[in-house]
Design a protein around this motif. Structure first.
Motif, PDB file in Angstrom:
ATOM      1  N   VAL A  50      11.302  -2.960  -1.965  1.00  0.00           N
ATOM      2  CA  VAL A  50      10.147  -3.480  -1.224  1.00  0.00           C
ATOM      3  C   VAL A  50      10.394  -4.970  -0.964  1.00  0.00           C
ATOM      4  CG1 VAL A  50       7.633  -3.801  -1.292  1.00  0.00           C
ATOM      5  CG2 VAL A  50       8.671  -1.809  -2.431  1.00  0.00           C
ATOM      6  N   PRO A  51      10.175  -5.440   0.278  1.00  0.00           N
ATOM      7  CA  PRO A  51       9.468  -4.814   1.390  1.00  0.00           C
ATOM      8  C   PRO A  51      10.335  -4.098   2.429  1.00  0.00           C
ATOM      9  CG  PRO A  51       9.703  -7.139   1.842  1.00  0.00           C
ATOM     10  CD  PRO A  51      10.319  -6.915   0.494  1.00  0.00           C
ATOM     11  N   SER A  52      11.642  -3.977   2.218  1.00  0.00           N
ATOM     12  CA  SER A  52      12.454  -3.279   3.228  1.00  0.00           C
ATOM     13  C   SER A  52      12.076  -1.812   3.347  1.00  0.00           C
ATOM     14  CB  SER A  52      13.939  -3.392   2.891  1.00  0.00           C
ATOM     15  OG  SER A  52      14.277  -2.588   1.767  1.00  0.00           O
ATOM     16  N   ALA A  92       0.829  -1.207   0.000  1.00  0.00           N
ATOM     17  CA  ALA A  92       0.000   0.000   0.000  1.00  0.00           C
ATOM     18  C   ALA A  92       0.863   1.256   0.000  1.00  0.00           C
ATOM     19  CB  ALA A  92      -0.920  -0.005   1.222  1.00  0.00           C
ATOM     20  N   LYS A  93       1.931   1.260   0.779  1.00  0.00           N
ATOM     21  CA  LYS A  93       2.805   2.435   0.843  1.00  0.00           C
ATOM     22  C   LYS A  93       3.573   2.616  -0.470  1.00  0.00           C
ATOM     23  CE  LYS A  93       3.463   4.927   3.742  1.00  0.00           C
ATOM     24  NZ  LYS A  93       2.960   6.302   4.024  1.00  0.00           N
ATOM     25  N   ALA A  94       4.016   1.530  -1.079  1.00  0.00           N
ATOM     26  CA  ALA A  94       4.714   1.639  -2.362  1.00  0.00           C
ATOM     27  C   ALA A  94       3.799   2.259  -3.416  1.00  0.00           C
ATOM     28  CB  ALA A  94       5.203   0.265  -2.815  1.00  0.00           C
ATOM     29  N   ARG A  95       2.550   1.816  -3.448  1.00  0.00           N
ATOM     30  CA  ARG A  95       1.586   2.395  -4.385  1.00  0.00           C
ATOM     31  C   ARG A  95       1.423   3.893  -4.127  1.00  0.00           C
ATOM     32  NH1 ARG A  95      -3.310   1.331  -7.351  1.00  0.00           N
ATOM     33  NH2 ARG A  95      -4.982   2.784  -6.812  1.00  0.00           N
ATOM     34  N   CYS A 135       0.549  -7.324  -7.669  1.00  0.00           N
ATOM     35  CA  CYS A 135       1.210  -6.257  -6.918  1.00  0.00           C
ATOM     36  C   CYS A 135       1.751  -5.179  -7.843  1.00  0.00           C
ATOM     37  CB  CYS A 135       2.367  -6.833  -6.091  1.00  0.00           C
ATOM     38  SG  CYS A 135       1.852  -7.703  -4.616  1.00  0.00           S
ATOM     39  N   LEU A 136       2.417  -5.590  -8.912  1.00  0.00           N
ATOM     40  CA  LEU A 136       2.995  -4.599  -9.818  1.00  0.00           C
ATOM     41  C   LEU A 136       1.923  -3.850 -10.593  1.00  0.00           C
ATOM     42  CD1 LEU A 136       6.022  -3.909 -10.110  1.00  0.00           C
ATOM     43  CD2 LEU A 136       5.582  -6.042  -8.926  1.00  0.00           C
ATOM     44  N   ARG A 137       0.819  -4.495 -10.919  1.00  0.00           N
ATOM     45  CA  ARG A 137      -0.315  -3.782 -11.535  1.00  0.00           C
ATOM     46  C   ARG A 137      -0.852  -2.750 -10.549  1.00  0.00           C
ATOM     47  NH1 ARG A 137      -4.923  -6.023 -12.099  1.00  0.00           N
ATOM     48  NH2 ARG A 137      -5.583  -4.409 -13.568  1.00  0.00           N
ATOM     49  N   PHE A 138      -0.950  -3.136  -9.279  1.00  0.00           N
ATOM     50  CA  PHE A 138      -1.495  -2.253  -8.252  1.00  0.00           C
ATOM     51  C   PHE A 138      -0.589  -1.056  -8.001  1.00  0.00           C
ATOM     52  CE2 PHE A 138      -2.289  -1.554  -3.541  1.00  0.00           C
ATOM     53  CZ  PHE A 138      -3.549  -1.002  -3.691  1.00  0.00           C
ATOM     54  N   ILE A 139       0.714  -1.298  -7.954  1.00  0.00           N
ATOM     55  CA  ILE A 139       1.669  -0.239  -7.642  1.00  0.00           C
ATOM     56  C   ILE A 139       1.973   0.634  -8.847  1.00  0.00           C
ATOM     57  CG2 ILE A 139       4.063   0.221  -6.938  1.00  0.00           C
ATOM     58  CD1 ILE A 139       3.921  -2.421  -5.324  1.00  0.00           C
ATOM     59  N   CYS A 140       2.155   0.006  -9.998  1.00  0.00           N
ATOM     60  CA  CYS A 140       2.710   0.705 -11.170  1.00  0.00           C
ATOM     61  C   CYS A 140       1.705   0.942 -12.298  1.00  0.00           C
ATOM     62  CB  CYS A 140       3.886  -0.089 -11.742  1.00  0.00           C
ATOM     63  SG  CYS A 140       5.148  -0.518 -10.538  1.00  0.00           S
ATOM     64  N   GLY A 141       0.536   0.347 -12.227  1.00  0.00           N
ATOM     65  CA  GLY A 141      -0.437   0.501 -13.301  1.00  0.00           C
ATOM     66  C   GLY A 141      -0.472  -0.730 -14.194  1.00  0.00           C
ATOM     67  N   ASP A 142      -1.396  -0.736 -15.123  1.00  0.00           N
ATOM     68  CA  ASP A 142      -1.595  -1.909 -15.972  1.00  0.00           C
ATOM     69  C   ASP A 142      -0.378  -2.239 -16.816  1.00  0.00           C
ATOM     70  OD1 ASP A 142      -4.092  -3.001 -15.376  1.00  0.00           O
ATOM     71  OD2 ASP A 142      -5.139  -1.481 -16.537  1.00  0.00           O
ATOM     72  N   ILE A 143      -0.249  -3.523 -17.105  1.00  0.00           N
ATOM     73  CA  ILE A 143       0.798  -4.022 -17.989  1.00  0.00           C
ATOM     74  C   ILE A 143       0.209  -4.134 -19.396  1.00  0.00           C
ATOM     75  CG2 ILE A 143       2.238  -6.032 -18.530  1.00  0.00           C
ATOM     76  CD1 ILE A 143       2.487  -6.459 -15.471  1.00  0.00           C
TER      77      ILE A 143
END
Length: 356
Positions: free
Chosen positions: A268-270, A132-135, A185-193
């Motif tokens: 992430v996740p560090s 959630a924080k990365a997003r 996760c990457l779709r959620f953080i960075c947008g659609d592929i």
């Protein structure tokens, strides 16, 4: 006035189903009222938690009306179970993947859209504080314009894991079992592929399904990314062990995702955020590492709390049926790209499914 606990039915009392039962039992805002599973062992689970046991959902719906349903059945049964719930007007949380095929997912999405009953897909990592924080950091521009992303999921599954036949057969490989979480996760953080190019290998075990994969992706934003995956490699580089959020694995502090933008980089996740000392710094200037603090909450607890809010009508699903379908489509795109040795777009698979 104290509100009554939400009455929850659980479909499926297997490994993850039993974990859901324990989570429901511990939460004072929920009451596990029924378990639907024809297996004899399911009755013992129901007795353990004081819930009623049913062999089929039809009988359960005739006798009780839960406020919500958690679906932890085999993948091929997801679509029918979700459709039954929404047809009865009951919100549900369905374990990932949303369905076993894109065609089934489309039927499920159509039913949810038609009835207007909310469906939450159980990609639990979206509820983890690090994801959630990365997003949030990416959305707020803390990294500048996102340029490059690397994700890893590598672990060494034991031989007995594959005694279950479906794990050795098409549809049961680590792309759909494991990497689908990282795709989400990457779709959620960075947008659609938008497009993928993939290579897979089964040379370690020789099963019909892959044991390793290397994937290049293009996000709709223009950022590029890579995924490296294997379930035959000794490694701490996977979110399950690195984040300390998984139910079944030891915590091995490491990183699984690396995001780099024009102003900063994030692990992430560090949650180590790397920036230059000054805005005009470049590769010849030192970097400063800052740790981004998280709230320490648990992903599965957050997911259940979110589902309770959905039942109450105070929240909309963090990952809807349609969103879950896009994660499934993107993961299946990886499999097709590897099989056909060419770049593939998720929209291609969606178009094919619509025309089938």
């Amino acid at each position: 006035m104290v509100s009554q606990p939400a009455k929850i039915a659980l479909f499926g009392a297997g490994l993850i189903g039993r974990e859901h039962a324990a989570l429901l039992f511990r939460n004072p805002k929920t009451a596990l009222v029924a378990i639907v599973d024809p297996a004899e062992a399911a009755k013992s689970v129901a007795d353990q938690y004081g819930a009623r046991h049913y062999c089929d959902a039809v009988t359960m719906f005739e006798q009780i009306r839960p406020d919500g349903v958690i679906i932890a059945l085999p993948n091929a049964l997801h679509a029918a179970a979700v459709i039954a719930c929404v047809e009865h007007g009951i919100p549900c949380l369905v374990e990932k993947p949303v369905a076993d095929t894109l065609e089934s997912a489309m039927l499920l999405v159509a039913a949810a859209d038609r009835t207007g009953v909310p469906v939450l897909v159980g990609h639990h990592r979206r509820h983890s504080p690090d994801i959630a924080k990365a997003r949030q950091l990416v959305a707020e521009g803390a990294l500048g314009r996102l340029v490059a992303v690397n994700a890893m999921w590598m672990a060494d599954k034991p031989g007995h894991y594959f005694n279950t036949a479906w794990r050795r057969e098409p549809g049961g490989g680590p792309l759909l079992i494991n990497l689908i979480h990282d795709v989400d996760c990457l779709r959620f953080i960075c947008g659609d592929i938008e497009e993928v190019m993939a290579l897979t290998s089964n040379t370690v075990r020789g099963f019909e399904v892959e044991d390793s994969a290397s994937i290049s992706v293009r996000f709709t934003s223009g950022a590029l990314g890579t995924f490296l995956m294997s379930d035959a490699a000794v490694s701490p580089y996977n979110w399950d062990t690195a984040a300390g959020q998984a139910l079944y694995f030891p915590h091995q502090p490491e990183n699984a995702y690396f995001l780099s933008g024009t102003q900063a980089a994030l692990a992430v996740p560090s949650m180590d955020l790397w920036t230059h000392e000054t805005l005009n710094g470049d590769w010849q200037h030192p970097l400063v590492r800052r740790h981004v603090t998280l709230d320490g909450r648990r992903a599965y607890d957050n997911q259940l709390a979110h589902f309770i809010d959905i039942i109450a009508g105070t929240a909309t699903p963090l990952i809807s049926a349609r969103d879950g379908m896009m994660t499934l489509a993107t993961t299946l795109t990886i499999a097709r790209s590897a099989r056909e040795r060419r770049p593939v777009r998720p929209q291609e698979l969606i178009d094919d499914a619509m025309n089938s």
